[in-house]
Every structure is written in structure tokens, then in C-alpha cells.
Scaffold this active site. Structure first.
Site, PDB file in Angstrom:
ATOM      1  N   LYS A 168       0.916  -1.251  -0.046  1.00  0.00           N
ATOM      2  CA  LYS A 168       0.035  -0.142   0.013  1.00  0.00           C
ATOM      3  C   LYS A 168       0.879   1.215   0.079  1.00  0.00           C
ATOM      4  O   LYS A 168       1.869   1.363   0.892  1.00  0.00           O
ATOM      5  CB  LYS A 168      -0.721  -0.145   1.296  1.00  0.00           C
ATOM      6  CG  LYS A 168      -2.013  -1.199   1.306  1.00  0.00           C
ATOM      7  CD  LYS A 168      -2.774  -0.794   2.578  1.00  0.00           C
ATOM      8  CE  LYS A 168      -2.173  -0.712   3.784  1.00  0.00           C
ATOM      9  NZ  LYS A 168      -1.675  -2.177   4.285  1.00  0.00           N
ATOM     10  N   GLU A 169       0.801   2.043  -1.020  1.00  0.00           N
ATOM     11  CA  GLU A 169       1.266   3.397  -0.977  1.00  0.00           C
ATOM     12  C   GLU A 169       0.935   4.128   0.452  1.00  0.00           C
ATOM     13  O   GLU A 169      -0.203   4.309   0.678  1.00  0.00           O
ATOM     14  CB  GLU A 169       1.135   4.545  -2.063  1.00  0.00           C
ATOM     15  CG  GLU A 169       1.484   3.707  -3.429  1.00  0.00           C
ATOM     16  CD  GLU A 169       1.280   4.676  -4.718  1.00  0.00           C
ATOM     17  OE1 GLU A 169       1.986   5.739  -4.500  1.00  0.00           O
ATOM     18  OE2 GLU A 169       1.121   4.360  -5.561  1.00  0.00           O
ATOM     19  N   ASN A 184      -6.807  -6.839  -5.455  1.00  0.00           N
ATOM     20  CA  ASN A 184      -6.858  -5.405  -5.794  1.00  0.00           C
ATOM     21  C   ASN A 184      -8.386  -5.102  -6.338  1.00  0.00           C
ATOM     22  O   ASN A 184      -9.105  -4.255  -5.968  1.00  0.00           O
ATOM     23  CB  ASN A 184      -5.956  -4.988  -6.910  1.00  0.00           C
ATOM     24  CG  ASN A 184      -4.709  -4.570  -6.108  1.00  0.00           C
ATOM     25  OD1 ASN A 184      -4.540  -4.509  -5.033  1.00  0.00           O
ATOM     26  ND2 ASN A 184      -3.481  -4.143  -7.210  1.00  0.00           N
ATOM     27  N   PHE A 244     -12.243  -0.885   3.650  1.00  0.00           N
ATOM     28  CA  PHE A 244     -12.532  -0.309   2.480  1.00  0.00           C
ATOM     29  C   PHE A 244     -14.131  -0.126   2.396  1.00  0.00           C
ATOM     30  O   PHE A 244     -14.646  -0.265   1.122  1.00  0.00           O
ATOM     31  CB  PHE A 244     -12.157  -1.339   1.439  1.00  0.00           C
ATOM     32  CG  PHE A 244     -10.561  -1.317   1.346  1.00  0.00           C
ATOM     33  CD1 PHE A 244     -10.002  -0.665   0.242  1.00  0.00           C
ATOM     34  CD2 PHE A 244      -9.699  -1.789   2.283  1.00  0.00           C
ATOM     35  CE1 PHE A 244      -8.719  -0.403  -0.012  1.00  0.00           C
ATOM     36  CE2 PHE A 244      -8.375  -1.657   1.979  1.00  0.00           C
ATOM     37  CZ  PHE A 244      -7.631  -1.074   0.729  1.00  0.00           C
ATOM     38  N   ILE A 245     -14.689   0.428   3.257  1.00  0.00           N
ATOM     39  CA  ILE A 245     -16.393   0.929   3.041  1.00  0.00           C
ATOM     40  C   ILE A 245     -16.414   2.147   3.436  1.00  0.00           C
ATOM     41  O   ILE A 245     -17.335   2.597   3.841  1.00  0.00           O
ATOM     42  CB  ILE A 245     -17.033   0.035   3.966  1.00  0.00           C
ATOM     43  CG1 ILE A 245     -16.848   0.122   5.370  1.00  0.00           C
ATOM     44  CG2 ILE A 245     -16.824  -1.744   3.284  1.00  0.00           C
ATOM     45  CD1 ILE A 245     -17.979  -0.763   6.204  1.00  0.00           C
ATOM     46  N   GLY A 284     -16.341   7.886  -0.674  1.00  0.00           N
ATOM     47  CA  GLY A 284     -15.615   9.036  -0.824  1.00  0.00           C
ATOM     48  C   GLY A 284     -15.728   9.395  -2.452  1.00  0.00           C
ATOM     49  O   GLY A 284     -16.791   9.420  -3.024  1.00  0.00           O
ATOM     50  N   CYS A 333      -2.551   1.317  -9.104  1.00  0.00           N
ATOM     51  CA  CYS A 333      -2.773  -0.232  -9.061  1.00  0.00           C
ATOM     52  C   CYS A 333      -4.264  -0.430  -9.505  1.00  0.00           C
ATOM     53  O   CYS A 333      -4.712  -1.016 -10.384  1.00  0.00           O
ATOM     54  CB  CYS A 333      -2.569  -0.609  -7.684  1.00  0.00           C
ATOM     55  SG  CYS A 333      -0.834  -0.823  -7.379  1.00  0.00           S
ATOM     56  N   ARG A 363      -1.376   9.787 -10.122  1.00  0.00           N
ATOM     57  CA  ARG A 363      -1.931   8.864 -10.896  1.00  0.00           C
ATOM     58  C   ARG A 363      -3.429   8.548 -10.981  1.00  0.00           C
ATOM     59  O   ARG A 363      -3.766   8.114  -9.858  1.00  0.00           O
ATOM     60  CB  ARG A 363      -1.134   7.762 -11.307  1.00  0.00           C
ATOM     61  CG  ARG A 363       0.199   7.915 -11.910  1.00  0.00           C
ATOM     62  CD  ARG A 363       1.240   6.782 -12.122  1.00  0.00           C
ATOM     63  NE  ARG A 363       1.585   6.439 -10.707  1.00  0.00           N
ATOM     64  CZ  ARG A 363       2.622   5.129 -10.463  1.00  0.00           C
ATOM     65  NH1 ARG A 363       3.069   4.420 -11.461  1.00  0.00           N
ATOM     66  NH2 ARG A 363       3.057   5.026  -9.325  1.00  0.00           N
TER      67      ARG A 363
END
Length: 450
Positions: free
Chosen positions: A157-158, A214, A255-256, A259, A266, A334
Site C-alpha cells: 500500500k502506498e 486489488n 474499504f467501506i 468518498g 494499481c 496517477r
């Protein structure tokens, strides 16, 4: 162990530094002479917390080196990692020319056994093509050299890549024989001290695992964003919904968070690449295709809310943006939602004043100097004289602003909260018009359904 890594981008640099830190002797090779010169001087071309110190310490210790000499690098390492870019083609497929060029180069120079490991994110079946390229290059010079091919996808993860590498949830290893498996088990042994996280499988399953992981996460994000659109139109508060469904351990809270869409190097690329791979084998991926459509639509939500507030007339308005990178703790822009928003604002005749703790230079690189873009030194300067403020990236420094002071600085106290990090009633008490994602109930806005 002696390790060579082709590619000094995000994956290659993090992998090289972390492997060197665990005692291996690592050579990172790249064709970009300027980049190698900068790395040798200790200049890190990307922002990733902890990476600069890790690189510096291991260069000083003599465990990490950088070079443009491919032949010397191939001679150095029994383990040869391919960690070069796989940019998307126009049709969404991954461009493998750099991966295959590295395989050709290794085959042209290796003189004894090498284990060639694909670290780049690549379509299923790429390792077969790497194997063919290696064999052709060896055969072309009339040599006979043993080699193995393996897949070892990254799950970094970045913003948290060092931790992810040092304390992995899992290490996925795709091989077709025990010799290759044993070499990779030995390499990753220092990261498996408490319990073995290495998962050995066939090569094609390993290649698919990266995409599957992903896309599973991207699907959760897009589904929650679609639910936020429904919540807005039904006068519900998606944040209350999120807390309630996240309490179900089958769903969880990861991840819920609704946004303004996902970006980065990725998720968008991998969603398109797997959909393209599936189409080539005659299967239409309905859910995966929908993930991309929903995400592209979600990136327009911030602009839509601004346009609605100003009755469709943004010409001459000044909009402040807090956050430009696609997520906190990186300078990566990106496919960032901020890019979609800025470009829409410029098309509408608005001026952007923006601040990001790390992505200012990257913004200049992408957009250059333009009259309708002002890059500011801090968050308050960006908000000064703005007609509206948009929170795009949830950096910690943006989490507890003085809203009364902000209202004083701005021309008009209008806030679009693209990450739902503020309490609507608190912001409204400072005199702001507040717009969140899927939060019409929290702001008292009433919409007609149907």
C-alpha cells in the site's frame, strides 16, 4: 542471498531496500542514468514514509547498490526480480514490453543458474512468455544455461509499503518446481519469524491472486460509493449506514469508506487489465466492468456538488483544494480524483488554489504553470479568498481546522467534504454550507425521490 532487481520505481525500490535491510546483498538496475545517479547520491525520487532512511542505511552498509550495468547486475544475483512498469495500453491491457525486454536481457547475459521472478503486476500467462523469452535469448547465443521462472506479486500500500513488506499479511509465491520454491522460502524466511505467511501455489494462480486482491478491494469501494449516491437521494446518512454494516464481522470496516473515487497506479489499471484479459478468453466481467464505471462517475461528484451550489455557474469562481495526491502519505497523482476535479473546474472557467503536503512538485510536473492554478504554501493560504473549499485527500493536517477562522478567510463559507471526515453540525455552526458524500440526512437537505 544475492539479489538483482530490474526497475527502481515504487515496487523495485521498496523491495530492494527491504531485502537489503534483512541482510541480503541487493543490486538495483535501471536504464535511466539520471535516476541511478540520484539514487546513488541518496536522493529518493518518490515519497514513501521511511524509505529514504532505509535506502540510505543500506547503501552505507554496503548491502544496496544502484547501477545501469545490466550485465554486471545479472552476474551479481542468483535471484533476478523483474519489477518494471506495465503501463496500460489504450484497450486497457497491460503493456509487457518492458517485462519481456528484461527477460531477454537476462537470457542474453546469464552464465549459470538464475531464478527469474516476476514482481511486476502482470496478466495471467506472463510467466510463460518470460520463460519463452529467456529460452530464446539463451538459445540465440548457443548457450545452455539452467533457469527457473516464478511469480511473486507485491501487495504494497502506498504510504505504508515498508510495513507491508516487513510484516506481510501473506507472501504469495507461484512456482512450478520445489527448487524455485525453496529459494523463495529462504529469501522470505526473515519476514516469517512468528508464523509462516508464505503461500506456495502454481504460477498462474499467483498471477491471478494479485488482480483478484486489488479488484476485491476496488469493488468494496465502488459499492460503498454507489450506496452513497442512493443515500443522498433517499435523505439518509451513509456514515450511519457504514458504521452499522461494518459492525457485521463478515463485512468489516476496511474499504467501506465512501468518498470521491479511487485512483493510484494499481486499482484503476488492474480493474481494466483483468477485464481485458477476461474478454480475450470470451468472458464478459459484468461486476468488474461496473466497478470501473461507478468509480469514474464518483470522481465527478465533487464537481457536481459545487456546480449545484452555484446554480451551474462556476465561471470566475475560486475553488480551494485540500489534497492533490490520490491518497495520504504519497505524492502519487496517477488517476487522482483531484485531477478530475481540477480539469472540470478549469473547463467551467474557475480558478483553483491548492495545497498538498507532498504532491506540489508532481502537480507542477503534470500541469506546468497556468493562470488558473495557484499552488499555495499551506492550507490556510489555499482557502484565502476562495468561494468554496473542497477536501479531496484526507491528510491528517486537514482533520481539525479552525472553521471559524476559515470562514473569515474565505469569500464564501462553502465546504465540500470529499472524504466525510468532518462533523456536519460542527461545520455548519461555523457558518458553512456543508456538502458530504451521501450525507443529505446529516445536513438537513431534503431531496425529492422519484
Amino acid at each position: 542471498m544475492r539479489v538483482t532487481i530490474f526497475g527502481t520505481g515504487y515496487v523495485g525500490l521498496v523491495t530492494g531496500a527491504c531485502l537489503a535491510h534483512s541482510g541480503n546483498h541487493v543490486v538495483c538496475v535501471d536504464i535511466d542514468e539520471d535516476k541511478i545517479a540520484r539514487l546513488t547520491r541518496g536522493e529518493i525520487p518518490i515519497y514513501e514514509p521511511g524509505l529514504e532512511t532505509l535506502v540510505h542505511d543500506n547503501v552505507e552498509a554496503g548491502r544496496l547498490r544502484f547501477t545501469t550495468d545490466a550485465a554486471a547486475a545479472i552476474d551479481h544475483g542468483m535471484l533476478q526480480f523483474i519489477a518494471v512498469g506495465t503501463p496500460p495500453d489504450e484497450d486497457g491491457s497491460a503493456d509487457l514490453k518492458y517485462v519481456l525486454k528484461v527477460a531477454e536481457t537476462i537470457g542474453a547475459h546469464m552464465t549459470d543458474y538464475r531464478l527469474v521472478i516476476t514482481k511486476s503486476t502482470v496478466p495471467v500467462g506472463t510467466s510463460d512468455r518470460v520463460r519463452e523469452q529467456l529460452a530464446q535469448a539463451v538459445s540465440a547465443r548457443g548457450a545452455s544455461v539452467e533457469f527457473d521462472v516464478a511469480s511473486n506479486p507485491e501487495f504494497l500500500k502506498e504510504g505504508a509499503a515498508i510495513d507491508d513488506f516487513m510484516k506481510p499479511d501473506r507472501v504469495v509465491v507461484g512456482v512450478d518446481n520445489e527448487r524455485a520454491a525453496d529459494h523463495l522460502r529462504a529469501l522470505y524466511a526473515p519476514f516469517n519469524r512468528q508464523h509462516d505467511r508464505t503461500m506456495v501455489m502454481d504460477i498462474r494462480s499467483a498471477e491471478l491472486t494479485k488482480y483478484a486482491a486489488n479488484i476485491m478491494l476496488a469493488t468494496k469501494i465502488s459499492l460503498m460509493n454507489e450506496l452513497s449516491q442512493v443515500a443522498d437521494r433517499l435523505d439518509a446518512d451513509i456514515e450511519q449506514v457504514r458504521k452499522a454494516i461494518g459492525a457485521d464481522h463478515r463485512i468489516g470496516y476496511h474499504f467501506i469508506y465512501p468518498g470521491c473515487g479511487f485512483g493510484g497506479s494499481c486499482f484503476p489499471k488492474d480493474v481494466r487489465a483483468l477485464a481485458h484479459t477476461a474478454s480475450k478468453i470470451g468472458y464478459e466481467t459484468e461486476i468488474i466492468n461496473a466497478v470501473e464505471r461507478v468509480n469514474n462517475r464518483q470522481k465527478t461528484v465533487l464537481f457536481d456538488k459545487l456546480q449545484a451550489h452555484f446554480d451551474g455557474d462556476l465561471a470566475g469562481k475560486t475553488v480551494a483544494l485540500w489534497g492533490l495526491a490520490f491518497k495520504p502519505n504519497t505524492d502519487d497523482m496517477r488517476e487522482a480524483p483531484a485531477c478530475t476535479l481540477m480539469e472540470a473546474l478549469w473547463d467551467a472557467g474557475a480558478t483553483v488554489r491548492a495545497f498538498d503536503p507532498e504532491a506540489m512538485d508532481e502537480t507542477r510536473r503534470i500541469y506546468g504553470e497556468r493562470d488558473d492554478l495557484v499552488l499555495c504554501h499551506d492550507a490556510e493560504e489555499a482557502a484565502t479568498d476562495a468561494d468554496a473549499l473542497v477536501l479531496v485527500t484526507e491528510w491528517h493536517i486537514f482533520r481539525t481546522p479552525d472553521f471559524h477562522e476559515l470562514a473569515r478567510l474565505m469569500k464564501q463559507p462553502v465546504l465540500v467534504d470529499g472524504r466525510n471526515i468532518y462533523k456536519p453540525s460542527y461545520v455548519a455552526a461555523a457558518g458553512f454550507s456543508y456538502y458530504g458524500i451521501g450525507r443529505s440526512a446529516a445536513t438537513g437537505a431534503q431531496r425529492t425521490v422519484g
